[in-house]
Design a protein around this motif. Structure first.
Motif, PDB file in Angstrom:
ATOM      1  N   GLN A  30      -3.127 -23.344  -2.628  1.00  0.00           N
ATOM      2  CA  GLN A  30      -3.118 -22.256  -3.585  1.00  0.00           C
ATOM      3  C   GLN A  30      -1.868 -22.394  -4.444  1.00  0.00           C
ATOM      4  O   GLN A  30      -0.762 -22.523  -3.918  1.00  0.00           O
ATOM      5  CB  GLN A  30      -3.112 -20.925  -2.826  1.00  0.00           C
ATOM      6  CG  GLN A  30      -3.110 -19.723  -3.712  1.00  0.00           C
ATOM      7  CD  GLN A  30      -3.088 -18.428  -2.902  1.00  0.00           C
ATOM      8  OE1 GLN A  30      -2.750 -18.422  -1.728  1.00  0.00           O
ATOM      9  NE2 GLN A  30      -3.429 -17.331  -3.546  1.00  0.00           N
ATOM     10  N   PRO A 105       5.766 -12.566   0.991  1.00  0.00           N
ATOM     11  CA  PRO A 105       4.562 -11.738   1.208  1.00  0.00           C
ATOM     12  C   PRO A 105       3.331 -12.591   1.562  1.00  0.00           C
ATOM     13  O   PRO A 105       2.491 -12.163   2.350  1.00  0.00           O
ATOM     14  CB  PRO A 105       4.359 -11.014  -0.126  1.00  0.00           C
ATOM     15  CG  PRO A 105       5.697 -11.047  -0.786  1.00  0.00           C
ATOM     16  CD  PRO A 105       6.357 -12.310  -0.324  1.00  0.00           C
ATOM     17  N   GLN A 106       3.260 -13.771   1.001  1.00  0.00           N
ATOM     18  CA  GLN A 106       2.141 -14.666   1.322  1.00  0.00           C
ATOM     19  C   GLN A 106       2.190 -15.068   2.793  1.00  0.00           C
ATOM     20  O   GLN A 106       1.166 -15.104   3.466  1.00  0.00           O
ATOM     21  CB  GLN A 106       2.195 -15.924   0.445  1.00  0.00           C
ATOM     22  CG  GLN A 106       2.038 -15.667  -1.022  1.00  0.00           C
ATOM     23  CD  GLN A 106       0.658 -16.013  -1.515  1.00  0.00           C
ATOM     24  OE1 GLN A 106      -0.030 -16.811  -0.927  1.00  0.00           O
ATOM     25  NE2 GLN A 106       0.262 -15.381  -2.598  1.00  0.00           N
ATOM     26  N   VAL A 108       3.624 -13.394   5.254  1.00  0.00           N
ATOM     27  CA  VAL A 108       3.304 -12.208   6.057  1.00  0.00           C
ATOM     28  C   VAL A 108       1.783 -11.999   6.082  1.00  0.00           C
ATOM     29  O   VAL A 108       1.199 -11.714   7.131  1.00  0.00           O
ATOM     30  CB  VAL A 108       4.033 -10.959   5.501  1.00  0.00           C
ATOM     31  CG1 VAL A 108       3.523  -9.680   6.143  1.00  0.00           C
ATOM     32  CG2 VAL A 108       5.535 -11.108   5.704  1.00  0.00           C
ATOM     33  N   GLU A 109       1.137 -12.185   4.944  1.00  0.00           N
ATOM     34  CA  GLU A 109      -0.320 -12.036   4.858  1.00  0.00           C
ATOM     35  C   GLU A 109      -1.033 -13.075   5.719  1.00  0.00           C
ATOM     36  O   GLU A 109      -1.970 -12.751   6.452  1.00  0.00           O
ATOM     37  CB  GLU A 109      -0.767 -12.163   3.400  1.00  0.00           C
ATOM     38  CG  GLU A 109      -2.249 -11.967   3.192  1.00  0.00           C
ATOM     39  CD  GLU A 109      -2.647 -12.111   1.727  1.00  0.00           C
ATOM     40  OE1 GLU A 109      -3.767 -12.561   1.481  1.00  0.00           O
ATOM     41  OE2 GLU A 109      -1.823 -11.766   0.845  1.00  0.00           O
ATOM     42  N   VAL A 110      -0.592 -14.312   5.653  1.00  0.00           N
ATOM     43  CA  VAL A 110      -1.184 -15.380   6.469  1.00  0.00           C
ATOM     44  C   VAL A 110      -1.084 -15.031   7.945  1.00  0.00           C
ATOM     45  O   VAL A 110      -2.056 -15.148   8.698  1.00  0.00           O
ATOM     46  CB  VAL A 110      -0.480 -16.732   6.181  1.00  0.00           C
ATOM     47  CG1 VAL A 110      -0.767 -17.753   7.264  1.00  0.00           C
ATOM     48  CG2 VAL A 110      -0.901 -17.268   4.830  1.00  0.00           C
ATOM     49  N   GLN A 111       0.080 -14.576   8.337  1.00  0.00           N
ATOM     50  CA  GLN A 111       0.298 -14.228   9.736  1.00  0.00           C
ATOM     51  C   GLN A 111      -0.578 -13.047  10.140  1.00  0.00           C
ATOM     52  O   GLN A 111      -1.183 -13.045  11.215  1.00  0.00           O
ATOM     53  CB  GLN A 111       1.771 -13.928   9.989  1.00  0.00           C
ATOM     54  CG  GLN A 111       2.069 -13.723  11.453  1.00  0.00           C
ATOM     55  CD  GLN A 111       3.534 -13.534  11.722  1.00  0.00           C
ATOM     56  OE1 GLN A 111       4.265 -13.064  10.868  1.00  0.00           O
ATOM     57  NE2 GLN A 111       3.968 -13.903  12.904  1.00  0.00           N
ATOM     58  N   ALA A 112      -0.650 -12.033   9.295  1.00  0.00           N
ATOM     59  CA  ALA A 112      -1.447 -10.836   9.609  1.00  0.00           C
ATOM     60  C   ALA A 112      -2.931 -11.176   9.749  1.00  0.00           C
ATOM     61  O   ALA A 112      -3.645 -10.545  10.530  1.00  0.00           O
ATOM     62  CB  ALA A 112      -1.240  -9.776   8.531  1.00  0.00           C
ATOM     63  N   GLU A 113      -3.392 -12.167   9.002  1.00  0.00           N
ATOM     64  CA  GLU A 113      -4.797 -12.564   9.055  1.00  0.00           C
ATOM     65  C   GLU A 113      -5.090 -13.531  10.200  1.00  0.00           C
ATOM     66  O   GLU A 113      -6.225 -13.939  10.390  1.00  0.00           O
ATOM     67  CB  GLU A 113      -5.218 -13.185   7.722  1.00  0.00           C
ATOM     68  CG  GLU A 113      -5.227 -12.188   6.582  1.00  0.00           C
ATOM     69  CD  GLU A 113      -5.528 -12.834   5.244  1.00  0.00           C
ATOM     70  OE1 GLU A 113      -5.582 -14.087   5.164  1.00  0.00           O
ATOM     71  OE2 GLU A 113      -5.701 -12.087   4.265  1.00  0.00           O
ATOM     72  N   HIS A 115      -3.969 -16.625  10.510  1.00  0.00           N
ATOM     73  CA  HIS A 115      -3.999 -18.021  10.077  1.00  0.00           C
ATOM     74  C   HIS A 115      -2.648 -18.670  10.354  1.00  0.00           C
ATOM     75  O   HIS A 115      -1.675 -18.001  10.677  1.00  0.00           O
ATOM     76  CB  HIS A 115      -4.323 -18.124   8.587  1.00  0.00           C
ATOM     77  CG  HIS A 115      -5.645 -17.541   8.227  1.00  0.00           C
ATOM     78  ND1 HIS A 115      -6.840 -18.044   8.687  1.00  0.00           N
ATOM     79  CD2 HIS A 115      -5.960 -16.482   7.440  1.00  0.00           C
ATOM     80  CE1 HIS A 115      -7.838 -17.335   8.200  1.00  0.00           C
ATOM     81  NE2 HIS A 115      -7.337 -16.371   7.438  1.00  0.00           N
ATOM     82  N   GLU A 137      13.186 -10.609   9.406  1.00  0.00           N
ATOM     83  CA  GLU A 137      11.915  -9.884   9.547  1.00  0.00           C
ATOM     84  C   GLU A 137      11.305 -10.050  10.935  1.00  0.00           C
ATOM     85  O   GLU A 137      10.226  -9.529  11.201  1.00  0.00           O
ATOM     86  CB  GLU A 137      10.914 -10.375   8.490  1.00  0.00           C
ATOM     87  CG  GLU A 137      11.337 -10.115   7.062  1.00  0.00           C
ATOM     88  CD  GLU A 137      11.327  -8.643   6.709  1.00  0.00           C
ATOM     89  OE1 GLU A 137      10.450  -7.908   7.195  1.00  0.00           O
ATOM     90  OE2 GLU A 137      12.215  -8.208   5.946  1.00  0.00           O
TER      91      GLU A 137
END
Length: 181
Positions: A30, A105-106, A108-113, A115, A137
């Motif tokens: 991406q 933020p990307q 954090v998003e990867v981790q939350a999902e 992946h 963090e």
């Protein structure tokens, strides 16, 4: 050249993902564009103008062939300034950067999902800044650069620990016999 290539072929092993782990999904890339904040933009523009003037004068005086090293250095410094001001001036490590503000933020998003993600950089000093942010963090990660001694343990933790979803890797270290699934 062909003779040398034929002689070396039996000693060079290069495997593709399909040969190593055909069950893995396709690689996802991406591209995220980000604008430099005003302070970082000012630093970048100042460096660009400095190098433009210095290089134009050098090329005019000595010719382009004798300015190649200085041109490469200018490109390196501009790449560093675009990544983070702390790569140019160690006193600015605590400042923000557009790329870091877009990356975190990307991650954090990867981790939350659920992946996993690999973060590569040519600059280990940039990886150090990312590490500090992840530590603050309390986000688990693994790290690999040329100074890492127990590579196998680092890879093993990233691959087997469900809590460790990020792997920070220097380009140089990652390009030497690293297989990740």
């Amino acid at each position: 050249r062909r003779l040398l290539a034929r002689a070396l072929r039996p000693f060079i092993l290069r495997r593709t993902k399909a040969q190593v782990a055909s069950d893995l999904p396709a690689k996802t890339e991406q591209t995220v564009y980000c604008e430099l904040d005003p302070g970082q933009r000012a630093l970048y523009d100042q460096l660009r103008n400095h190098y433009r003037e210095a290089l134009l004068a050098r090329v005019k005086r000595d010719g382009i062939n004798k300015a190649k090293i200085q041109i490469l250095e200018a490109l390196l410094r501009l790449r560093q300034a675009a990544c983070h001001p702390g790569l140019i001036d160690k006193k600015r490590v605590s400042e923000s950067s557009a790329k870091l503000e877009a990356l975190l933020p990307q991650l954090v998003e990867v981790q939350a999902e659920g992946h996993k993600a690999l973060v590569f950089s040519q600059f280990t000093s940039l990886l150090a800044i990312v590490r500090a942010k992840l530590d603050a963090e309390k986000i688990p990660y693994e790290y690999l650069d040329g100074k890492t001694r127990d590579r196998e343990a680092r890879v093993g933790r990233f691959q087997n620990d469900p809590e460790c979803r990020l792997f920070l890797v220097s380009l140089k270290a990652g390009g030497l016999g690293l297989n990740l699934t």
